[in-house]
Design a protein around this motif. Structure first.
Motif, mmCIF file in Angstrom:
data_model
loop_
_atom_site.group_PDB
_atom_site.id
_atom_site.type_symbol
_atom_site.label_atom_id
_atom_site.label_comp_id
_atom_site.label_asym_id
_atom_site.label_seq_id
_atom_site.Cartn_x
_atom_site.Cartn_y
_atom_site.Cartn_z
ATOM 1 N N ALA A 174 0.938 -1.164 0.027
ATOM 2 C CA ALA A 174 0.194 -0.091 -0.033
ATOM 3 C C ALA A 174 0.777 1.317 -0.046
ATOM 4 O O ALA A 174 0.697 2.200 -0.807
ATOM 5 N N LYS A 175 2.034 1.180 0.855
ATOM 6 C CA LYS A 175 2.850 2.435 0.702
ATOM 7 C C LYS A 175 3.614 2.592 -0.575
ATOM 8 O O LYS A 175 3.909 3.674 -0.837
ATOM 9 N N ARG A 176 4.058 1.449 -0.922
ATOM 10 C CA ARG A 176 4.752 1.591 -2.383
ATOM 11 C C ARG A 176 3.899 2.049 -3.345
ATOM 12 O O ARG A 176 4.167 2.860 -4.243
ATOM 13 N N ARG A 177 2.453 1.723 -3.510
ATOM 14 C CA ARG A 177 1.455 1.985 -4.419
ATOM 15 C C ARG A 177 1.255 3.595 -4.391
ATOM 16 O O ARG A 177 1.123 4.291 -5.381
ATOM 17 N N LEU A 178 1.263 4.123 -3.043
ATOM 18 C CA LEU A 178 1.059 5.581 -2.843
ATOM 19 C C LEU A 178 2.181 6.332 -3.529
ATOM 20 O O LEU A 178 2.142 7.360 -4.053
ATOM 21 N N SER A 179 3.467 5.766 -3.372
ATOM 22 C CA SER A 179 4.723 6.302 -3.983
ATOM 23 C C SER A 179 4.626 6.412 -5.256
ATOM 24 O O SER A 179 4.917 7.304 -6.092
ATOM 25 N N ILE A 180 4.314 5.426 -5.915
ATOM 26 C CA ILE A 180 4.013 5.143 -7.256
ATOM 27 C C ILE A 180 2.984 6.143 -7.986
ATOM 28 O O ILE A 180 3.412 6.888 -8.944
ATOM 29 N N LEU A 181 1.837 6.131 -7.261
ATOM 30 C CA LEU A 181 0.734 7.073 -7.662
ATOM 31 C C LEU A 181 1.349 8.699 -7.841
ATOM 32 O O LEU A 181 0.855 9.366 -8.355
ATOM 33 N N THR A 182 2.198 8.881 -6.959
ATOM 34 C CA THR A 182 2.678 10.221 -6.601
ATOM 35 C C THR A 182 4.060 10.604 -7.523
ATOM 36 O O THR A 182 4.495 11.825 -7.525
ATOM 37 N N GLY A 183 4.302 9.698 -8.141
ATOM 38 C CA GLY A 183 5.817 9.785 -8.977
ATOM 39 C C GLY A 183 5.350 10.511 -10.180
ATOM 40 O O GLY A 183 4.305 9.962 -11.086
ATOM 41 N N ASP A 184 6.294 11.239 -10.778
ATOM 42 C CA ASP A 184 6.190 11.824 -12.203
ATOM 43 C C ASP A 184 7.003 10.773 -13.175
ATOM 44 O O ASP A 184 6.472 10.660 -14.162
ATOM 45 N N THR A 185 8.251 10.680 -12.443
ATOM 46 C CA THR A 185 9.345 9.965 -13.512
ATOM 47 C C THR A 185 9.667 8.948 -12.471
ATOM 48 O O THR A 185 9.788 9.020 -11.332
ATOM 49 N N PHE A 186 10.112 7.622 -12.983
ATOM 50 C CA PHE A 186 10.635 6.626 -12.438
ATOM 51 C C PHE A 186 12.128 6.206 -12.834
ATOM 52 O O PHE A 186 12.259 5.928 -14.008
ATOM 53 N N LEU A 187 13.017 5.934 -11.866
ATOM 54 C CA LEU A 187 14.243 5.438 -12.027
ATOM 55 C C LEU A 187 14.199 3.958 -11.515
ATOM 56 O O LEU A 187 14.277 3.843 -10.212
ATOM 57 N N LEU A 188 14.263 2.990 -12.167
ATOM 58 C CA LEU A 188 14.280 1.491 -11.820
ATOM 59 C C LEU A 188 15.749 1.063 -11.933
ATOM 60 O O LEU A 188 16.367 0.989 -13.031
ATOM 61 N N VAL A 189 16.468 0.398 -10.972
ATOM 62 C CA VAL A 189 17.754 0.070 -10.784
ATOM 63 C C VAL A 189 17.826 -1.417 -10.510
ATOM 64 O O VAL A 189 17.211 -2.038 -9.784
ATOM 65 N N PHE A 190 18.601 -2.050 -11.360
ATOM 66 C CA PHE A 190 18.868 -3.486 -11.043
ATOM 67 C C PHE A 190 20.433 -3.699 -11.499
ATOM 68 O O PHE A 190 21.194 -2.695 -11.727
ATOM 69 N N SER A 191 20.963 -4.675 -10.748
ATOM 70 C CA SER A 191 22.284 -4.982 -10.922
ATOM 71 C C SER A 191 22.768 -6.019 -12.168
ATOM 72 O O SER A 191 21.909 -6.749 -12.213
ATOM 73 N N LEU A 192 23.688 -5.677 -12.984
ATOM 74 C CA LEU A 192 23.864 -6.559 -14.031
ATOM 75 C C LEU A 192 24.414 -7.851 -13.611
ATOM 76 O O LEU A 192 24.367 -8.754 -14.548
#
Length: 352
Positions: A174-192
């Protein structure tokens, strides 16, 4: 260390100071309760009554507290914090956090929030540190939640970029979903070198598209401004994820960059892509502006009584707001409801 020790140890210095002020020639001495245990076999002189030393003791405590307050006002670190021995900056600070929109010196379209998501230990925090103009930190510390605000003055206009590192929210949907809904741009990071971290990014991207589509009442997954970052390109270990796999799974139109938060490779292109995705100037990239103190930035953007300053335009500059705190969940919910009502009638926000 037991509870008693944690309670009494901070006053050791005050007790020693009191003993020294009494001259040291008296046989009466105040001893730490824990230290008395180690001297159980040694005769201990009779202590004076508490009433006899209360006035002197309180005077010493007031003196010490006064010194602490004076040091804090000068910006000198008087005590080490619970998170480590970080020093307090000696630069002057504003009285409160700077919100350009509330001050009326920028437009709503110039206020932007970037949400950073990804698995633990993939380098999200260090990438953010690079964006903020700071150095790479070798020692890893798990991030609970970080919120930063970077203020820009570019081409005569003011911009405000809020950066939310929502690393701890992976276990709180629920907390993550709220952060997603308020975001304008997203930076998604993973390790190669970590296939599981890439799988998590794929799931996060689908979750972001679904959440935005539901907010806009769209039957199809929404197209969201997201930048994918494959970090730790400097490692000599075999790649667990290749560029061709990323393109095949996420599509050719995805903004994907191989980066190294350690040596800075690929980060400038990543930050430019974030600016382009959010409709921000290229000068928001760290290599394109100068960092100035927050009070210098305020004097540049604000004149008397909150009006725009009359200083001539100069090179692009930016400042960090040292007092920035994440807006309350109530404020974020209101923001979500407003954004949803632009296209549909207002209704209760579903974040579950």
């Amino acid at each position: 260390m037991n509870t008693t020790e944690k309670l009494y140890l901070p006053v050791d210095g005050i007790l020693e100071m009191f003993n020294s002020l009494t001259g040291g020639h008296h046989q009466t001495r105040i001893t730490h309760p824990v230290l008395q245990k180690s001297a159980a076999l040694t005769p201990v002189p009779q202590h004076p009554k508490v009433s006899d030393i209360s006035k002197a003791g309180m005077g010493i405590i007031k003196t010490v507290k006064g010194r602490w307050r004076q040091q804090d006002k000068r910006g000198v670190p008087s005590r080490s914090s619970s998170s480590g021995n970080r020093q307090v900056s000696t630069d002057p600070l504003p009285k409160r956090s700077v919100d350009l929109l509330e001050l009326g010196v920028t437009k709503p379209r110039n206020c932007h929030r970037i949400v950073v998501l990804g698995a633990p230990k993939v380098g999200k925090t260090n990438i953010l540190q690079r964006f903020l103009g700071r150095d790479f930190e070798e020692q890893y510390e798990a991030t609970t939640e970080d919120f930063h605000r970077k203020l820009f003055h570019i081409g005569g206009e003011s911009y405000q970029i809020d950066l939310l590192d929502a690393a701890s929210e992976r276990n709180f949907p629920a907390k993550r979903r709220l952060s997603i809904l308020t975001g304008d741009t997203f930076l998604l990071v993973f390790s190669l070198d970590d296939r599981e971290s890439f799988n998590e990014v794929c799931e996060l991207l689908d979750e972001i598209k679904a959440a935005k589509a539901k907010l806009l009442k769209s039957k199809h997954p929404a197209r969201v401004p997201a930048v994918i970052c494959g970090n730790k390109a400097d490692l000599e270990a075999p790649r667990a994820v290749t560029r061709s796999e990323v393109t095949e799974i996420l599509g050719e139109d995805v903004a994907f960059f191989e980066t190294s938060a350690k040596d800075g490779a690929g980060l400038d292109a990543t930050f430019r892509a974030l600016a382009t995705s959010g409709g921000l100037p290229d000068e928001t990239s760290p290599s394109r502006h100068e960092i100035v103190p927050i009070l210098t930035y305020q004097s540049l953007c604000l004149g008397q009584r909150g009006r725009r300053g009359s200083r001539p335009l100069g090179a692009p500059c930016a400042a960090m707001d040292p007092l920035a705190r994440r807006p309350s969940f109530t404020s974020d919910l209101r923001l979500v409801l407003r954004s949803g009502s632009k296209h549909n009638k207002p209704e209760r926000c579903q974040i579950q």
